[in-house]
Design a protein around this motif. Structure first.
Motif, PDB file in Angstrom:
ATOM      1  N   CYS B  53       8.441 -14.331   2.070  1.00 27.77           N
ATOM      2  CA  CYS B  53       9.216 -13.875   0.909  1.00 27.77           C
ATOM      3  C   CYS B  53      10.239 -12.821   1.347  1.00 27.77           C
ATOM      4  N   THR B  54      11.336 -12.777   0.640  1.00 25.44           N
ATOM      5  CA  THR B  54      12.347 -11.748   0.899  1.00 25.44           C
ATOM      6  C   THR B  54      12.258 -10.711  -0.223  1.00 25.44           C
ATOM      7  N   TYR B  55      12.093  -9.450   0.160  1.00 24.26           N
ATOM      8  CA  TYR B  55      11.985  -8.393  -0.854  1.00 24.26           C
ATOM      9  C   TYR B  55      12.148  -7.034  -0.178  1.00 24.26           C
ATOM     10  N   PRO B  56      12.500  -6.024  -0.939  1.00 22.88           N
ATOM     11  CA  PRO B  56      12.658  -4.674  -0.383  1.00 22.88           C
ATOM     12  C   PRO B  56      11.296  -4.094  -0.019  1.00 22.88           C
ATOM     13  N   LYS B  57      11.013  -4.046   1.286  1.00 15.82           N
ATOM     14  CA  LYS B  57       9.679  -3.641   1.773  1.00 15.82           C
ATOM     15  C   LYS B  57       9.235  -2.277   1.214  1.00 15.82           C
ATOM     16  N   GLU B  58      10.185  -1.341   1.081  1.00 15.22           N
ATOM     17  CA  GLU B  58       9.808   0.015   0.667  1.00 15.22           C
ATOM     18  C   GLU B  58       9.368   0.076  -0.796  1.00 15.22           C
ATOM     19  N   ARG B  59       9.624  -0.999  -1.545  1.00 10.59           N
ATOM     20  CA  ARG B  59       9.222  -0.972  -2.962  1.00 10.59           C
ATOM     21  C   ARG B  59       8.078  -1.952  -3.288  1.00 10.59           C
ATOM     22  N   VAL B  60       7.430  -2.461  -2.228  1.00  8.62           N
ATOM     23  CA  VAL B  60       6.258  -3.317  -2.429  1.00  8.62           C
ATOM     24  C   VAL B  60       5.118  -2.784  -1.557  1.00  8.62           C
ATOM     25  N   THR B  61       4.015  -2.396  -2.173  1.00  7.67           N
ATOM     26  CA  THR B  61       2.912  -1.817  -1.427  1.00  7.67           C
ATOM     27  C   THR B  61       1.624  -2.584  -1.730  1.00  7.67           C
ATOM     28  N   ILE B  62       0.849  -2.831  -0.696  1.00 10.43           N
ATOM     29  CA  ILE B  62      -0.446  -3.484  -0.916  1.00 10.43           C
ATOM     30  C   ILE B  62      -1.520  -2.409  -1.106  1.00 10.43           C
ATOM     31  N   ILE B  63      -2.292  -2.524  -2.174  1.00  7.67           N
ATOM     32  CA  ILE B  63      -3.413  -1.608  -2.423  1.00  7.67           C
ATOM     33  C   ILE B  63      -4.697  -2.432  -2.319  1.00  7.67           C
ATOM     34  N   PRO B  64      -5.453  -2.264  -1.246  1.00  6.18           N
ATOM     35  CA  PRO B  64      -6.633  -3.121  -1.049  1.00  6.18           C
ATOM     36  C   PRO B  64      -7.735  -2.868  -2.086  1.00  6.18           C
TER      37      PRO B  64
END
Lengths: 339, 339
Positions: B53-64
């Motif tokens: 996927c293409t997306y702004p990495k700094e605005r997508v965070t994984i919370i386990p």
């Protein structure tokens, strides 16, 4: 030969009084030989409507009643005050066994109050429910109660289930009808206080085919034959059926005629569309019986046309011949016996 | 520039987890610059969905969050027991102000319980209602409460009316929204005990535009913007909307293809029909907010696809920017002031 069934018809009630009620009554006697109609209302108006009609004179009687109960009148005052109204006169005929049934498209409140006060309840019946048939995907279901008794108790709902089951089996002809209670989830533990208390009581009834909860989503699909609910909820269901249907249909029609392509298509699909609309129109099934009274009272829509009056009147024959009230009496009085 | 709005998304909830939730979240961040999404769930699954996927990495965070609360689980036990579930972890982030909102298509019961227990109510709010937008003839209305609080009291309904009014005005953009209470007649004296007691209280509210009773028939017509009702009734309305729509559409389709003429017509009207169906599909408006909590919780349909997740997430931006919770706090705490 079957006994003659006498149906008193309130020709003064509803938006299309007296023309459509008289027309529907005449159509009914012309179709059914074992039927007599008693046209209750202002005699000169009735005579005018009858002029020029062909019908068996011996099976059509005018019962004069000078007063009219209007829709906006407080029901209790109206029933007490207007002794010579078509509703009071017609209901008294049922009480005195001069008529087997009374059909009216007049004030719902007055019909409900009159039913209880003038006709009276069958012994053991706590509250008489109003129970219309509603269209489903491939047939009809009975919605019980749909407006007669708000704030009902669990014991009332159990009686609704029993009466509804008898009606669907013997008047509509559904064998061993599936009875369900309206709830907000399919699981047994869901619901409000009323439903939670009623569920185990229904489960314990050996004389009905209780299938559990039904979510509103599954009602139009016909997942149960008898839909038990408290009157407020039932009224919301009945009216939303009508509202969603009307809005959706008017949107579809609007969208179709908004393009040339759609207009052409609309012409082609019109017959199919019309057929669907008719099958999903609650009024074609006739009025709603008020069950549990010593005699039958049927409430038609205020907007009823001749066809609904006719269907409602004919329904009364089956109700009488199947001895529904005898069956209700047997089941409600606690002497529950399977035939 | 607007502040960054942080939305925690439960990617483990619903029938299409995790694919559709992740997809919807990515579409939302790609569309809105002032948005950050926190994807809560099993990290390996999320990473797999994000790959490519293409997306702004700094605005997508994984919370386990390793655990999943299933739909059938008793909500209270699930919220207490599964501390590492996506619902508990996501809601705690809202509570700790690490997220502004939480969006989930998971178990309704768990979301309702979690909202109350983990996020907590705004001071003065007695019961947080679930308030979906429902389609009407030409727009949408807010149905409040639609399943959170059965057996509600009049004071709850008054709060629903106030919160719903704020939401419609500031999130949906309807000026001076018309507030009505669901009843079984248009007259003030009609109704069950709850509605009769609530009506004068609503009438006395100077901070809402109360227009009186609404019958279920008139809801699809859009006769009010905020439809106040008790949860059981609201749930019946929401689900019957869906049920009547589905049955009617399937009957229309069936009738059309039953003849050659109809088949040809159906081909021509298909685009119009599709447009109507889309405009009458509740899911396109995104999930339902659970109002009155210290933070925003949005419940999506269990069957949600990416579009509904995306719309639900984007709705959270408006909710935050319009400071809805501050407005609710002002109105509910009794300091009612008109702006």
């Amino acid at each position: 030969m079957d006994e003659l069934v006498k149906v008193a018809v309130d020709v003064m009630g509803g938006d299309n009084a007296p023309a459509e009620a008289v027309k529907g009554a005449i159509e009914a006697v012309n179709e059914k030989e074992n039927l007599q109609v008693l046209l209750v209302g202002q005699a000169p108006l009735i005579e005018k409507e009858l002029a020029g009609c062909t019908y068996p004179k011996e099976r059509v009687t005018i019962i004069p009643a000078a007063e009219v109960i209007e829709t906006g009148e407080p029901p209790v005052t109206a029933i007490r005050g207007k002794k010579d109204s078509s509703i009071v006169v017609g209901m008294k005929m049922v009480k005195n066994q001069e008529a087997d049934a009374f059909v009216s498209a007049g004030s719902t409140g007055a019909v409900l109050v009159g039913g209880q006060v003038l006709v009276g309840r069958i012994k053991g019946v706590e509250r008489p429910p109003l129970a219309p048939l509603i269209p489903t995907r491939d047939g009809v279901s009975l919605l019980i109660d749909c407006g007669a008794n708000v704030d009902a108790r669990p014991s009332h709902l159990v009686q609704f289930a029993r009466m509804g089951s008898i009606y669907m089996e013997h008047v509509v002809g559904i064998r061993n009808p599936r009875v369900a209670i309206v709830n907000i989830g399919a699981e047994e533990e869901k619901g409000n206080a009323l439903v939670k208390e009623t569920f185990p009581l229904l489960k314990a009834c050996s004389d009905i085919n209780f299938v559990g909860n039904i979510e509103a989503r599954d009602i139009p699909n016909g997942d149960a034959d008898v839909i038990v609910c408290e009157a407020f909820v039932g009224n919301v269901i009945l009216k939303l059926y009508e509202g969603v249907g009307n809005t959706l249909i008017s949107k579809i029609k609007g969208a179709m005629v908004s393009s040339v392509r759609g207009k052409l298509g609309a012409l082609l699909v019109k017959p199919s569309l019309k057929k669907v609309l008719k099958s999903f129109d609650a009024s074609q099934y006739g009025g709603a019986p008020l069950l549990g009274l010593k005699g039958l009272v049927v409430k038609c829509h205020g907007s009823s046309k001749a066809a609904e009056f006719k269907n409602s009147i004919i329904q009364c024959i089956q109700f009488k011949n199947q001895e529904i009230n005898g069956k209700i009496k047997d089941h409600i009085s606690g002497n529950v016996e399977e035939n």
